[in-house]
Design an enzyme around this catalytic site. Sequence first.
Site, PDB file in Angstrom:
ATOM      1  N   VAL A 427       0.836  -1.198   0.000  1.00 18.54           N
ATOM      2  CA  VAL A 427       0.000   0.000   0.000  1.00 18.54           C
ATOM      3  C   VAL A 427       0.873   1.251   0.000  1.00 18.54           C
ATOM      4  O   VAL A 427       1.945   1.279   0.614  1.00 18.54           O
ATOM      5  CB  VAL A 427      -0.955  -0.004   1.228  1.00 18.54           C
ATOM      6  CG1 VAL A 427      -0.172   0.061   2.531  1.00 18.54           C
ATOM      7  CG2 VAL A 427      -1.966   1.131   1.154  1.00 18.54           C
ATOM      8  N   CYS A 428       0.422   2.266  -0.765  1.00 15.23           N
ATOM      9  CA  CYS A 428       1.078   3.578  -0.739  1.00 15.23           C
ATOM     10  C   CYS A 428      -0.020   4.625  -0.665  1.00 15.23           C
ATOM     11  O   CYS A 428      -1.062   4.394  -0.052  1.00 15.23           O
ATOM     12  CB  CYS A 428       1.985   3.763  -1.954  1.00 15.23           C
ATOM     13  SG  CYS A 428       1.109   3.803  -3.538  1.00 15.23           S
ATOM     14  N   GLY A 429       0.175   5.780  -1.292  1.00 14.83           N
ATOM     15  CA  GLY A 429      -0.857   6.803  -1.253  1.00 14.83           C
ATOM     16  C   GLY A 429      -2.007   6.527  -2.199  1.00 14.83           C
ATOM     17  O   GLY A 429      -3.168   6.750  -1.878  1.00 14.83           O
ATOM     18  N   GLY A 431      -1.438   3.825  -5.068  1.00 18.58           N
ATOM     19  CA  GLY A 431      -1.176   2.603  -5.814  1.00 18.58           C
ATOM     20  C   GLY A 431      -0.016   2.728  -6.773  1.00 18.58           C
ATOM     21  O   GLY A 431       0.486   1.721  -7.280  1.00 18.58           O
ATOM     22  N   MET A 456      -3.784   4.366   0.520  1.00 18.79           N
ATOM     23  CA  MET A 456      -4.292   4.944   1.764  1.00 18.79           C
ATOM     24  C   MET A 456      -5.306   6.052   1.517  1.00 18.79           C
ATOM     25  O   MET A 456      -6.125   6.354   2.387  1.00 18.79           O
ATOM     26  CB  MET A 456      -3.134   5.464   2.610  1.00 18.79           C
ATOM     27  CG  MET A 456      -2.266   4.358   3.208  1.00 18.79           C
ATOM     28  SD  MET A 456      -3.181   3.166   4.221  1.00 18.79           S
ATOM     29  CE  MET A 456      -3.733   4.207   5.578  1.00 18.79           C
TER      30      MET A 456
END
Length: 467
Positions: A427-429, A431, A456
């Site tokens: 997971v990041c901000g 994708g 996120m």
Amino acid sequence: MLFHQRFVPGLAIASYIVGDEKSGEAAVIDPTRDVDDFIEFAKEHGLHIRHIIETHVHADFVSGALELKARLNDQATLYCSGYGGENWTQSFADQHVKVGDSVKMGDLRFEFQHVPGHTPEHIAITLFDTSRSNDTPWLMFSGDFLFVGDVGRPDLLGEEEKKELAHQLYESCFQRLTELPDITEVFPAHGAGSLCGKAIGSRRSSTVGYERRFNPSLQELPEKQWVDRLLNEMPLSPPYFKRMKKVNRDGPAIVGVELPGQQRISAQQLFERTCEECLVVDVRSKEAFAAAHIPDAINIPLGDNLPTWAGWVLPYDRPILLVSDNPADVKSVTTNLLRVGFDDVQGHLQEGIGAWETSGYPLAMLNTLSVHELEKKHKEEKQLTVLDVRTDKEWNEGHIEGAVHIHGGTLQESLGEIAKDKPVAVVCGSGYRASIASSFLQRAGFERVSNVIGGMSAWKSAKFPMV
């Protein structure tokens, strides 16, 4: 006076071309390696580029000063700082300038200030239009010394140098900058998004007076307190910065008019490893990459952040082959890679991934998860590793309980911290970074990897819990 600011998104680089209509001469300040825009601007306005000026040895992109000089058949004079000493003198310069030197161009006059701190040799360039005032500088090209809302970071050369550079930066801010009047306009070498500062503002120019009054880093404090505040929560710097410093100190190779990477490589040639040591870089969207890609390919989707992430994660000692949806994108991708020193782009897959698919060669896929699927799996599957690859600041502002945090740019050095025999949801901000990280995990032999689409941002919008 003719004035043009050229801004490169992503790396957030600001370069400048200034022309004097009276003499027909022009000067370019801190050019990037793709120099066509400067040449075209000069032609359109009947100018001849006679001067190229560097504020410092850049860390985040390859300087275009030598490239521009070569494209002009060496008919321009290249000026660099005369304060580099043994370690940071750019020996390829035609002239090394110091305080008291000037460059004249019709009614325009460039003068120089030594403003060390971001780097030891750093100079700022003040521009006088003598047709208006001989004594008051109209503009300052501040390089990475002074930004809108910030100052340059002093921590890029290592821990030993950081203390001395921070001291020099304090003196530059509160002694040398006082020599300039409030009305002088400030044009820095970077805008918001650059990692050469901590909190650079989104406006691309300011004035000395406005910055003196409202820039948090120009509010005078006892030196130690000021330095501690400046360095607090400084973002991680990419490892390629150190390489760029050396490349720009010694002088980068000349690319020339013809861009590399334009050769078309057939699916068969790629499969038969025509380029045995090549790294396949897939610049398609994260969704397209997830659906089907060449095994072991690295996904860095085409966009403003491609050069930054290429610098973070790609090795410099491997030739590169590109996979793109659109052959017209190859020029943009190659230009972005050249900006951060990836010169060895061998070519691109002819007819894209479709040609690979119809040739019957092996394909890989990347599983994707929605945040709703992740929330359910996180509750039910005790073996699941949630890997958060965002920055420290993003992580500290809220993350999924029990997640493992590794900055995406340092993942390759930290693979041992992730269990290979368990499923991993990255997971990041949004994708984007998670797709880059997922492709590296797959390449390293992780078989059960998923990219969390929406990241996120989607997790927060769904109002799922964070800690």
